[in-house]
Design a protein around this motif. Sequence first.
Motif, PDB file in Angstrom:
ATOM      1  N   MET A  90       0.843  -1.205   0.000  1.00 46.16           N
ATOM      2  CA  MET A  90       0.000   0.000   0.000  1.00 46.16           C
ATOM      3  C   MET A  90       0.871   1.245   0.000  1.00 46.16           C
ATOM      4  N   ILE A  91       0.584   2.160  -0.892  1.00 43.51           N
ATOM      5  CA  ILE A  91       1.431   3.341  -1.042  1.00 43.51           C
ATOM      6  C   ILE A  91       0.940   4.482  -0.153  1.00 43.51           C
ATOM      7  N   LEU A  92      -0.370   4.652  -0.084  1.00 39.20           N
ATOM      8  CA  LEU A  92      -0.907   5.769   0.702  1.00 39.20           C
ATOM      9  C   LEU A  92      -1.134   5.323   2.141  1.00 39.20           C
ATOM     10  N   ASP A  93      -0.050   5.269   2.909  1.00 44.90           N
ATOM     11  CA  ASP A  93      -0.167   4.805   4.271  1.00 44.90           C
ATOM     12  C   ASP A  93       0.490   5.804   5.211  1.00 44.90           C
ATOM     13  N   VAL A  94       0.606   5.418   6.465  1.00 42.29           N
ATOM     14  CA  VAL A  94       1.173   6.326   7.464  1.00 42.29           C
ATOM     15  C   VAL A  94       2.624   6.658   7.125  1.00 42.29           C
ATOM     16  N   THR A  95       3.355   5.651   6.635  1.00 43.19           N
ATOM     17  CA  THR A  95       4.762   5.890   6.295  1.00 43.19           C
ATOM     18  C   THR A  95       4.884   6.988   5.256  1.00 43.19           C
ATOM     19  N   THR A  96       4.070   6.885   4.221  1.00 39.06           N
ATOM     20  CA  THR A  96       4.108   7.903   3.177  1.00 39.06           C
ATOM     21  C   THR A  96       3.807   9.268   3.770  1.00 39.06           C
ATOM     22  N   LEU A  97       2.822   9.282   4.657  1.00 45.16           N
ATOM     23  CA  LEU A  97       2.432  10.547   5.264  1.00 45.16           C
ATOM     24  C   LEU A  97       3.600  11.148   6.048  1.00 45.16           C
ATOM     25  N   LEU A  98       4.279  10.280   6.827  1.00 43.35           N
ATOM     26  CA  LEU A  98       5.406  10.769   7.607  1.00 43.35           C
ATOM     27  C   LEU A  98       6.528  11.260   6.698  1.00 43.35           C
ATOM     28  N   LEU A  99       6.785  10.515   5.651  1.00 44.67           N
ATOM     29  CA  LEU A  99       7.821  10.912   4.695  1.00 44.67           C
ATOM     30  C   LEU A  99       7.495  12.263   4.101  1.00 44.67           C
ATOM     31  N   LEU A 100       6.234  12.363   3.746  1.00 48.45           N
ATOM     32  CA  LEU A 100       5.763  13.574   3.093  1.00 48.45           C
ATOM     33  C   LEU A 100       5.917  14.765   4.019  1.00 48.45           C
ATOM     34  N   ILE A 101       5.548  14.581   5.286  1.00 46.33           N
ATOM     35  CA  ILE A 101       5.617  15.699   6.228  1.00 46.33           C
ATOM     36  C   ILE A 101       7.069  16.130   6.416  1.00 46.33           C
ATOM     37  N   SER A 102       7.963  15.150   6.501  1.00 43.36           N
ATOM     38  CA  SER A 102       9.373  15.483   6.669  1.00 43.36           C
ATOM     39  C   SER A 102       9.918  16.180   5.421  1.00 43.36           C
ATOM     40  N   ALA A 103       9.595  15.623   4.250  1.00 43.94           N
ATOM     41  CA  ALA A 103      10.101  16.209   3.006  1.00 43.94           C
ATOM     42  C   ALA A 103       9.556  17.608   2.808  1.00 43.94           C
ATOM     43  N   VAL A 122       7.475  12.543  -3.032  1.00 42.38           N
ATOM     44  CA  VAL A 122       7.488  11.315  -2.242  1.00 42.38           C
ATOM     45  C   VAL A 122       6.687  10.220  -2.948  1.00 42.38           C
ATOM     46  N   LEU A 123       5.538  10.621  -3.485  1.00 40.80           N
ATOM     47  CA  LEU A 123       4.669   9.629  -4.111  1.00 40.80           C
ATOM     48  C   LEU A 123       5.329   9.023  -5.347  1.00 40.80           C
ATOM     49  N   GLN A 124       5.943   9.875  -6.175  1.00 44.53           N
ATOM     50  CA  GLN A 124       6.556   9.293  -7.370  1.00 44.53           C
ATOM     51  C   GLN A 124       7.730   8.394  -6.992  1.00 44.53           C
ATOM     52  N   LEU A 125       8.469   8.783  -5.938  1.00 47.49           N
ATOM     53  CA  LEU A 125       9.575   7.931  -5.507  1.00 47.49           C
ATOM     54  C   LEU A 125       9.050   6.621  -4.936  1.00 47.49           C
ATOM     55  N   ARG A 126       7.940   6.712  -4.182  1.00 47.66           N
ATOM     56  CA  ARG A 126       7.389   5.486  -3.609  1.00 47.66           C
ATOM     57  C   ARG A 126       6.802   4.587  -4.691  1.00 47.66           C
ATOM     58  N   LEU A 127       6.167   5.193  -5.677  1.00 44.95           N
ATOM     59  CA  LEU A 127       5.647   4.383  -6.789  1.00 44.95           C
ATOM     60  C   LEU A 127       6.793   3.683  -7.496  1.00 44.95           C
ATOM     61  N   GLN A 128       7.879   4.441  -7.719  1.00 41.90           N
ATOM     62  CA  GLN A 128       9.052   3.836  -8.349  1.00 41.90           C
ATOM     63  C   GLN A 128       9.574   2.680  -7.503  1.00 41.90           C
ATOM     64  N   ALA A 129       9.693   2.933  -6.181  1.00 49.12           N
ATOM     65  CA  ALA A 129      10.235   1.903  -5.302  1.00 49.12           C
ATOM     66  C   ALA A 129       9.347   0.661  -5.316  1.00 49.12           C
ATOM     67  N   ALA A 130       8.052   0.873  -5.527  1.00 46.62           N
ATOM     68  CA  ALA A 130       7.130  -0.262  -5.573  1.00 46.62           C
ATOM     69  C   ALA A 130       7.141  -0.923  -6.951  1.00 46.62           C
ATOM     70  N   GLY A 131       7.987  -0.424  -7.848  1.00 47.55           N
ATOM     71  CA  GLY A 131       8.125  -1.082  -9.135  1.00 47.55           C
ATOM     72  C   GLY A 131       7.175  -0.568 -10.201  1.00 47.55           C
ATOM     73  N   VAL A 132       6.542   0.564  -9.957  1.00 49.35           N
ATOM     74  CA  VAL A 132       5.648   1.133 -10.965  1.00 49.35           C
ATOM     75  C   VAL A 132       6.457   2.114 -11.816  1.00 49.35           C
ATOM     76  N   ALA A 133       6.372   1.979 -13.128  1.00 47.58           N
ATOM     77  CA  ALA A 133       7.091   2.907 -14.000  1.00 47.58           C
ATOM     78  C   ALA A 133       6.312   4.209 -14.051  1.00 47.58           C
ATOM     79  N   VAL A 134       6.941   5.303 -13.604  1.00 43.60           N
ATOM     80  CA  VAL A 134       6.254   6.596 -13.635  1.00 43.60           C
ATOM     81  C   VAL A 134       7.031   7.558 -14.526  1.00 43.60           C
ATOM     82  N   PRO A 135       6.317   8.355 -15.310  1.00 42.42           N
ATOM     83  CA  PRO A 135       6.989   9.374 -16.114  1.00 42.42           C
ATOM     84  C   PRO A 135       7.417  10.529 -15.207  1.00 42.42           C
ATOM     85  N   VAL A 136       8.652  10.422 -14.669  1.00 43.57           N
ATOM     86  CA  VAL A 136       9.066  11.304 -13.577  1.00 43.57           C
ATOM     87  C   VAL A 136       8.978  12.781 -13.951  1.00 43.57           C
TER      88      VAL A 136
END
Lengths: 359, 369, 295
Positions: free
Chosen positions: C1-14, C237-251
């Motif tokens: 799952m991409i939209l989770d607490v971790t993402t939120l924390l990452l996002l807040i820090s970034a 953060v989201l594009q990096l997380r999508l990438q990390a999850a193996g989704v090809a994103v047009p950065v």
Amino acid sequence: MLRLEPRPAAPAWLELATPVMAVIATMIAGGVLFALMGFDPVAAVRTIFWDPLFGPAASYSRPQLLVKAGPLILIACGLAVGFRAGIWNIGAEGQYIVGGLCGAAVALAAYPAEGAWIFPAMVLAGAAGGWAWGMIPAMLRNWFGASEILVSLMLVYVAQRLAAWMAFGPMRNPEGFGMPGSRNLQQYPSAANPELVAGTGAHWGVVAAALAVVATWFLMSRHIRGFHIRAAGLAPRAARFAGVSPAALVAFCLGLSGALAGMAGLFEVAGPGGQIIDSFGSGYGFTAIIVAFLGRLHPLGILLAGLLLALTYIGGELAQLTLQLPAATVQVFQGMLLFFLLAFDTLTRFRIRSARAMA
Amino acid sequence: MNRRTLLASAAALALPALLPGARARAQTPATPVPAGETLKVGFIYVGPVGDGGWSYQHDLGRKAIEAEYGDRVETTFIESVPEGADAERALTQLALAGNTLIFATSFGFMDAVINTARKFPNVKFEHATGYKRADNVATYDARFYEGRAVIGTIAGRMTKSNKIGYIGSFPIPEVIQGINSSFIHARKVNPGVEMKVVWAYSWFDPAKEADAAAALIAEGVDVILQHTDSTAPLAKAQEAGVIGFGQASDMANFKPTPRVSSIIDNWAPYYIRRVGQILDGTWTSHGVWLGIGDGEVEIGEITEAVPAEVKAEAEALKAQIASKAYHPFTGPLKKQDGSDWLAEGAVATDEELSSMNFFVEGIAAQIPS
Amino acid sequence: MILDVTTLLLLISAATPILFAALGEVIVERAGVLNLGVEGLMIVGALAGFAAAHATGSTALGFAVAAVAGAGLAMIFAVLTQMLLTNQVATGLALTLFGLGLTAMFGKPYEGIKAPPVPAGPLGVNAMIWLGLALVPLIWLGLNRTRAGLILRGVGENHDAAHALGYKVRAVRIAAIAAGGALAGMGGAYISIAIVLQWTEGMTAGAGWIALAIVVFAGWNPWGALAGAWLFGGVTVLQLRLQAAGVAVPVQLLSMAPYLATILVLVLISARQTYARGGGGTAPGSLGRPFHALR
């Protein structure tokens, strides 16, 4: 307590003296900075301001001043017209990038055909690309009242990412071993923008910059449109009563400055730069704003200011070479130069009076 | 023939004669530099020398030249040179200043080097990571993928979650080789291992790299490899209690953990050798691709955070690669799409590697197109 | 799952560095001043904060010094634009150049040194993140519910009217510029002290320009700045997380999105202002215009 009192008109000698004073003040402040850092201040200032013109390798660096100053002057001429009218295009960097992309796209589409039509078509595409990118903030301002300062600035970032995408994607050189960057247009004769006369550094972009200086001078001082522009900048409400359409003026100024910036981008990508790379926009569009102000928004002033800024770039490189001065020196110098110029400019617009004497 | 090309060729013919530096040193290629005469060596860097990574390592190479040859050489550099028109001017300035050997240390300087070299036939140019050569332009590159094999082995052994993260800069062959090499060797010691790849689209953007590391950690990665130059991923790794490796420079500040080892670009041996060849008049153009065996790619100290047997295994692999007994891309290997690439025992050619644009089988990530 | 607490924390820090800088610029622009020098202020804060944290071992002192340094550099801008009435666009650009150059020159001794660790605060989140979040309602209250905020907004909306009412336009603006500089400096220091843990030249890598975009996106409102910082931080953060999850994103295309969204928001805000008259979140009336009191 000192206070400022506006002058009706600045004396001519002061108009000319303030830029010179700013340069001298920058040299002094820069010298102090160098001395603090342990460099010989006299040698450093001489290397930056004197050696590119009269130093041992001056026969090379003098023409290079034109190469570096060309795009700055071309862009700044267009910007100054808008600034005079109170229309703030600070997104020339984006228009420069899009112009370069559009011009390069024509060349890459035509490759490997040769023909005399290709280069003129690229120039047109470059100008059209820059114009279109400039028209976005113009239209958004005219239709919705959105600030052209902010929209044009946002569009710089969009253009930068567009350039990166192009360099890695659609424009990537198919023979480049998978490395980013387009074909090198210098090696494509019909699309190249080479030095026109050997040893002068002058390519078509420099010619265009010279023409732009003359054309904007004519526009601003001899043409009714120039009168409208100056009127709008000085007294917007009065200009409106005089029949100047603000919307048309916005479109004209942003379109003109966009087109000139786009052409500058095209001349750079076809000439000295050679190819579209992900970092294609290298700050000319922002530096041109400094040039426009340094030149006091006057075409001849811009010509001199563009050459002066080019001097600091090339002199900065020489100072690295001979004195091991860090590259960042140039940025500090340019920043200070502008600070001093803007500050001294106050002298031409205002008289400094003692508040007590007034009371 | 149109007018512009006519003018261009006239310019090309006339230019060298106009340039003072072009005649300053009329030296034939095979003449040694006489004793008592100083050889001037110039460098251009794409970043600031203080980047702590790529340009910093090249500058260490420059300092090594000075240490080695003392008074016989004099070195200068120009830093933060943008790729494109500015690079050509910086190179020309170096040539005009009397430098007879010039190192251009970024791929993007390639066309600028070729153009400048044409104007200065008596000046020798060394271009890092490029593929265009001339009589006075040599190219050199490092087999970073050899080091990645060693690091990949450590990563494969150290991961507990069986997930390794890789922060790539740009999807170019050099980086893709590194990803493939580290994955192949991580899998070799740990068949269950997975590789997650994130592209930062920058060689140096600390905040972005930190975010990339954090995104990988959030995916459950507990070992991070990076092909970007800042220490930000290591800082993130430390925070999260996972491990990583130094990149380009040793990044020794993060020892003993999270930085458990590093892959170091050591340009000094090559630079010293090439300067020596100019001094004794034996320099010729070439294209070389040097690796661990030549000392150009170094593995930084493997710290005590790594178990002794893993360290021994990594060092054994390093020795095998150094002695050329083993090539990191040895078959059987398949491409990501399942098609055959290298048969049993076959070894990838340098041509294949230098234009590598595919992942090997087992990597789930995609190369952006 | 991409939209989770971790993402939120990452996002807040970034988002924290750009949130600080954007909040500062909200104050500055609400006072009617456009300071394009945020990038320069941030990088000066990044170096000064790092140097102080390194010298004293205290990250709190580091952030304090960064605030002082940011405010100090902003004073150059304040003196030039407020006392000498220079053009704000040009002065801001010069400030960015000056800040980037100055830190590159004087930052050399700090290269390759590690910062002291930032102590973790409540919920494992450091104090600066909490401070950033707390500043959002505080600045909102300050701007909208206090007399000082009212004066500041009045100065920004119509400096001639504010002057006629007897308020010191210049003093208010100088104070706003100082506050903006301090916050931008702290945002920059967050990058060097809390994210990268080292000093390297140019390390803000354009964060200051993003902060400027956020202010517009925010409609000059602190809550909007928070939303904007999260949007800009979130897309990264989201594009990096999508990438990390193996989704090809047009950065590159994806990274254009926040800027396009900013333009869209600006258009909507401006259209409402132009056609409907009134409503919150409009550009301050005197933004970017110099003020000169004739008497």
